[in-house]
Design a protein around this motif. Structure first.
Motif, PDB file in Angstrom:
ATOM      1  N   ARG A  50       0.840  -1.210   0.000  1.00 58.32           N
ATOM      2  CA  ARG A  50       0.000   0.000   0.000  1.00 58.32           C
ATOM      3  C   ARG A  50       0.877   1.263   0.000  1.00 58.32           C
ATOM      4  NH1 ARG A  50      -2.729   0.797   5.307  1.00 58.32           N
ATOM      5  NH2 ARG A  50      -0.700   1.711   5.634  1.00 58.32           N
ATOM      6  N   ASP A  51       1.936   1.240   0.815  1.00 62.92           N
ATOM      7  CA  ASP A  51       2.830   2.399   0.847  1.00 62.92           C
ATOM      8  C   ASP A  51       3.456   2.646  -0.528  1.00 62.92           C
ATOM      9  OD1 ASP A  51       2.210   2.764   3.443  1.00 62.92           O
ATOM     10  OD2 ASP A  51       4.109   2.026   4.260  1.00 62.92           O
ATOM     11  N   HIS A  52       3.789   1.563  -1.211  1.00 67.38           N
ATOM     12  CA  HIS A  52       4.371   1.709  -2.551  1.00 67.38           C
ATOM     13  C   HIS A  52       3.356   2.337  -3.511  1.00 67.38           C
ATOM     14  CE1 HIS A  52       6.727   1.067  -6.066  1.00 67.38           C
ATOM     15  NE2 HIS A  52       5.759   0.362  -6.613  1.00 67.38           N
ATOM     16  N   VAL A  53       2.123   1.883  -3.427  1.00 70.67           N
ATOM     17  CA  VAL A  53       1.087   2.452  -4.301  1.00 70.67           C
ATOM     18  C   VAL A  53       0.917   3.942  -3.994  1.00 70.67           C
ATOM     19  CG1 VAL A  53      -1.369   2.395  -4.889  1.00 70.67           C
ATOM     20  CG2 VAL A  53      -0.103   0.251  -4.616  1.00 70.67           C
ATOM     21  N   ILE A  54       0.948   4.300  -2.712  1.00 69.98           N
ATOM     22  CA  ILE A  54       0.819   5.724  -2.351  1.00 69.98           C
ATOM     23  C   ILE A  54       1.997   6.516  -2.935  1.00 69.98           C
ATOM     24  CG2 ILE A  54       0.799   7.371  -0.417  1.00 69.98           C
ATOM     25  CD1 ILE A  54      -0.660   5.169   1.228  1.00 69.98           C
ATOM     26  N   ASP A  55       3.207   5.995  -2.803  1.00 64.77           N
ATOM     27  CA  ASP A  55       4.387   6.679  -3.369  1.00 64.77           C
ATOM     28  C   ASP A  55       4.225   6.863  -4.881  1.00 64.77           C
ATOM     29  OD1 ASP A  55       5.520   6.761  -0.921  1.00 64.77           O
ATOM     30  OD2 ASP A  55       6.985   5.166  -1.279  1.00 64.77           O
ATOM     31  N   ASN A  56       3.706   5.827  -5.514  1.00 65.36           N
ATOM     32  CA  ASN A  56       3.540   5.857  -6.961  1.00 65.36           C
ATOM     33  C   ASN A  56       2.524   6.934  -7.375  1.00 65.36           C
ATOM     34  OD1 ASN A  56       3.779   5.106  -9.563  1.00 65.36           O
ATOM     35  ND2 ASN A  56       2.817   3.095  -9.353  1.00 65.36           N
ATOM     36  N   PHE A  57       1.413   6.994  -6.666  1.00 65.87           N
ATOM     37  CA  PHE A  57       0.410   8.023  -6.984  1.00 65.87           C
ATOM     38  C   PHE A  57       0.955   9.423  -6.678  1.00 65.87           C
ATOM     39  CE2 PHE A  57      -3.793   6.689  -8.405  1.00 65.87           C
ATOM     40  CZ  PHE A  57      -3.646   5.311  -8.396  1.00 65.87           C
ATOM     41  N   THR A  58       1.701   9.552  -5.575  1.00 67.04           N
ATOM     42  CA  THR A  58       2.266  10.856  -5.216  1.00 67.04           C
ATOM     43  C   THR A  58       3.191  11.326  -6.329  1.00 67.04           C
ATOM     44  OG1 THR A  58       2.149  10.243  -2.897  1.00 67.04           O
ATOM     45  CG2 THR A  58       3.590  12.090  -3.448  1.00 67.04           C
ATOM     46  N   ARG A  59       4.026  10.402  -6.791  1.00 67.62           N
ATOM     47  CA  ARG A  59       4.963  10.749  -7.857  1.00 67.62           C
ATOM     48  C   ARG A  59       4.232  11.140  -9.144  1.00 67.62           C
ATOM     49  NH1 ARG A  59       9.567  11.176  -9.352  1.00 67.62           N
ATOM     50  NH2 ARG A  59       9.878  11.126 -11.595  1.00 67.62           N
ATOM     51  N   ARG A  60       3.226  10.333  -9.508  1.00 73.96           N
ATOM     52  CA  ARG A  60       2.508  10.636 -10.756  1.00 73.96           C
ATOM     53  C   ARG A  60       1.733  11.939 -10.635  1.00 73.96           C
ATOM     54  NH1 ARG A  60      -0.507   5.529 -13.122  1.00 73.96           N
ATOM     55  NH2 ARG A  60      -1.202   5.281 -10.993  1.00 73.96           N
ATOM     56  N   HIS A  61       1.219  12.216  -9.420  1.00 66.97           N
ATOM     57  CA  HIS A  61       0.520  13.486  -9.220  1.00 66.97           C
ATOM     58  C   HIS A  61       1.484  14.645  -9.467  1.00 66.97           C
ATOM     59  CE1 HIS A  61      -2.238  16.022  -6.384  1.00 66.97           C
ATOM     60  NE2 HIS A  61      -2.374  16.346  -7.641  1.00 66.97           N
ATOM     61  N   GLU A  62       2.709  14.528  -8.914  1.00 69.81           N
ATOM     62  CA  GLU A  62       3.701  15.600  -9.075  1.00 69.81           C
ATOM     63  C   GLU A  62       4.149  15.735 -10.520  1.00 69.81           C
ATOM     64  OE1 GLU A  62       5.657  15.101  -4.633  1.00 69.81           O
ATOM     65  OE2 GLU A  62       6.810  14.504  -6.401  1.00 69.81           O
ATOM     66  N   SER A  63       4.372  14.591 -11.180  1.00 68.10           N
ATOM     67  CA  SER A  63       4.996  14.682 -12.499  1.00 68.10           C
ATOM     68  C   SER A  63       3.974  14.878 -13.625  1.00 68.10           C
ATOM     69  CB  SER A  63       5.864  13.453 -12.766  1.00 68.10           C
ATOM     70  OG  SER A  63       5.082  12.295 -12.760  1.00 68.10           O
ATOM     71  N   LEU A  64       2.747  14.423 -13.441  1.00 70.31           N
ATOM     72  CA  LEU A  64       1.771  14.494 -14.534  1.00 70.31           C
ATOM     73  C   LEU A  64       0.643  15.477 -14.252  1.00 70.31           C
ATOM     74  CD1 LEU A  64       1.344  10.628 -15.166  1.00 70.31           C
ATOM     75  CD2 LEU A  64       2.990  12.156 -16.241  1.00 70.31           C
ATOM     76  N   GLY A  65       0.583  15.998 -13.011  1.00 70.32           N
ATOM     77  CA  GLY A  65      -0.568  16.810 -12.578  1.00 70.32           C
ATOM     78  C   GLY A  65      -0.856  17.987 -13.475  1.00 70.32           C
ATOM     79  N   GLU A  66       0.214  18.615 -13.992  1.00 73.28           N
ATOM     80  CA  GLU A  66      -0.029  19.819 -14.810  1.00 73.28           C
ATOM     81  C   GLU A  66      -0.742  19.494 -16.119  1.00 73.28           C
ATOM     82  OE1 GLU A  66       4.438  20.197 -16.821  1.00 73.28           O
ATOM     83  OE2 GLU A  66       3.991  21.248 -14.944  1.00 73.28           O
ATOM     84  N   ARG A  67      -0.757  18.212 -16.477  1.00 70.46           N
ATOM     85  CA  ARG A  67      -1.443  17.835 -17.720  1.00 70.46           C
ATOM     86  C   ARG A  67      -2.824  17.238 -17.456  1.00 70.46           C
ATOM     87  NH1 ARG A  67       3.645  15.887 -21.335  1.00 70.46           N
ATOM     88  NH2 ARG A  67       2.067  15.837 -22.937  1.00 70.46           N
ATOM     89  N   LEU A  68      -3.210  17.188 -16.174  1.00 70.93           N
ATOM     90  CA  LEU A  68      -4.552  16.682 -15.832  1.00 70.93           C
ATOM     91  C   LEU A  68      -5.482  17.853 -15.562  1.00 70.93           C
ATOM     92  CD1 LEU A  68      -3.603  13.926 -13.246  1.00 70.93           C
ATOM     93  CD2 LEU A  68      -4.747  13.508 -15.433  1.00 70.93           C
ATOM     94  N   ASP A  69      -6.786  17.620 -15.664  1.00 67.40           N
ATOM     95  CA  ASP A  69      -7.705  18.726 -15.375  1.00 67.40           C
ATOM     96  C   ASP A  69      -7.872  18.882 -13.857  1.00 67.40           C
ATOM     97  OD1 ASP A  69      -9.592  16.890 -14.479  1.00 67.40           O
ATOM     98  OD2 ASP A  69     -10.758  16.923 -16.337  1.00 67.40           O
ATOM     99  N   ALA A  70      -8.565  19.971 -13.480  1.00 67.33           N
ATOM    100  CA  ALA A  70      -8.682  20.331 -12.059  1.00 67.33           C
ATOM    101  C   ALA A  70      -9.388  19.235 -11.269  1.00 67.33           C
ATOM    102  CB  ALA A  70      -9.424  21.656 -11.927  1.00 67.33           C
TER     103      ALA A  70
END
Ligand SMILES: C[S@@+](CC[C@H](N)C(=O)[O-])C[C@H]1O[C@@H](n2cnc3c(N)ncnc32)[C@H](O)[C@@H]1O
Length: 308
Positions: A250-270
């Motif tokens: 679960r911690d790994h999945v959280i790290d993965n989502f945190t990373r993707r949020h940081e790296s891809l967030g600017e290309r996602l909608d609000a």
């Protein structure tokens, strides 16, 4: 595209800022491998079963000579290099990578596991310094070839280092990981599919930015043949961790989502960004830390080739 989940327009994952903070960029790409190290390490640790099964498949190939020397190309944190030393007890394993911090992790791990005499590291910028790695009976390239601009020429380099009868194990492709149901009860359903689309675009951008990049039809069996390797088969191995996850997964999945949020967030909608805020909030009852429906499902594909 490959499922190593680290592509994108990256930020330093611990501070959410760009790299001015001292982490070096490597290999002509925008990826900060030092910062990604812990994520890569957990990712590989969770896949130990798949990697062991794949290595045993290679060990059992009929007619292959005894494996005395292994090169793990783009070895990252060294989880796989150590595993290969265990599956091939007669072999010396050289972990080859361009990121010193990951090679240090590899040496620490090898020492911890009592494999320090058989797992060594080589710092090399690939593919330019490939020849320094020397010859091998097995070359394992896990999610590494796609970080080289000219994949055909890098494959020819691998083939050139293989001893007669030696095996190349290329890990590329497979299926992107899935972690959540399609509808998680808030936001627009299908978030992971949308993340995949953006990740595919950033993967393509990553490849376009590599030095000497060349477009190649990624028909690995055909490319093996073109560089003098006989294709030995393709198999995919599933990592299937159903809900409820262990704390480590679960911690790994959280790290993965945190990373993707940081790296891809600017290309996602609000709306999707707001969903990711909630998912990565440790206190949110619907976040990844508290919900009971999070799982981890992915496939890794192995393509084998043999030197005549
Ligand atoms: C996605 S990671 C894969 C790590 C490991 N093989 C695994 O499957 O867990 C890619 C690795 O390749 C290394 N790498 C990428 N481009 C490289 C280059 N041009 N020269 C040397 N190493 C490189 C990075 O430092 C990183 O450790």
């Amino acid at each position: 595209m490959s499922n190593d989940t680290v592509h994108g327009h990256h930020h330093d994952s611990s501070h959410g800022q760009r790299h001015e903070s001292g982490h070096a960029r490597h290999h002509g790409s925008d990826l900060d491998w030092d910062a990604i190290g812990p994520l890569l390490e957990k990712n590989a640790e969770l896949s130990t079963g798949q990697y062991t099964e794949a290595a045993r498949w290679i060990a059992g190939l009929p007619g292959a000579p005894e494996v005395r020397r292994v090169l793990d190309i783009g070895s990252g944190p060294g989880v796989v290099a150590c595993l290969l030393a265990e599956v091939f007890p007669e072999a010396e394993v050289v972990a080859v990578d361009g990121t010193p911090a990951l090679l240090e992790r590899t040496r620490d791990r090898a020492k911890r596991l009592g494999l320090g005499d058989r797992v060594t590291t080589l710092h090399a910028e690939l593919p330019d310094e490939l020849d320094r790695a020397g010859e091998a009976d097995l070359i394992w390239a896990g999610n590494a070839l796609h970080h080289m601009g000219d994949q055909r020429s890098a494959l020819a380099g691998f083939a050139g280092l293989l001893r007669p009868g030696g095996t190349l194990a290329l890990v590329e492709g497979g299926l992107q990981p899935r972690h959540l149901p399609r509808d998680i009860g808030f936001g627009r359903p299908g978030l992971e599919e949308r993340l995949d689309v953006i990740q595919a675009e950033t993967f393509e951008q990553m490849r376009a930015d590599l030095p000497g990049t060349k477009r190649e039809t990624e028909n690995w069996a055909a490319l093996f043949t073109a560089v003098g390797l006989a294709p030995q088969g393709t198999r995919s191995f599933l990592l299937d961790l159903p809900a409820p996850l262990t704390e480590a997964a679960r911690d790994h999945v959280i790290d993965n989502f945190t990373r993707r949020h940081e790296s891809l967030g600017e290309r996602l909608d609000a709306e999707d960004n707001a969903v990711l805020d909630r998912l990565t909030d440790p206190e949110d009852p619907a976040g990844l830390n508290r919900r009971t429906d999070t799982f981890l499902l992915l496939a890794r594909t192995f393509h084998l080739g043999r030197k005549a």
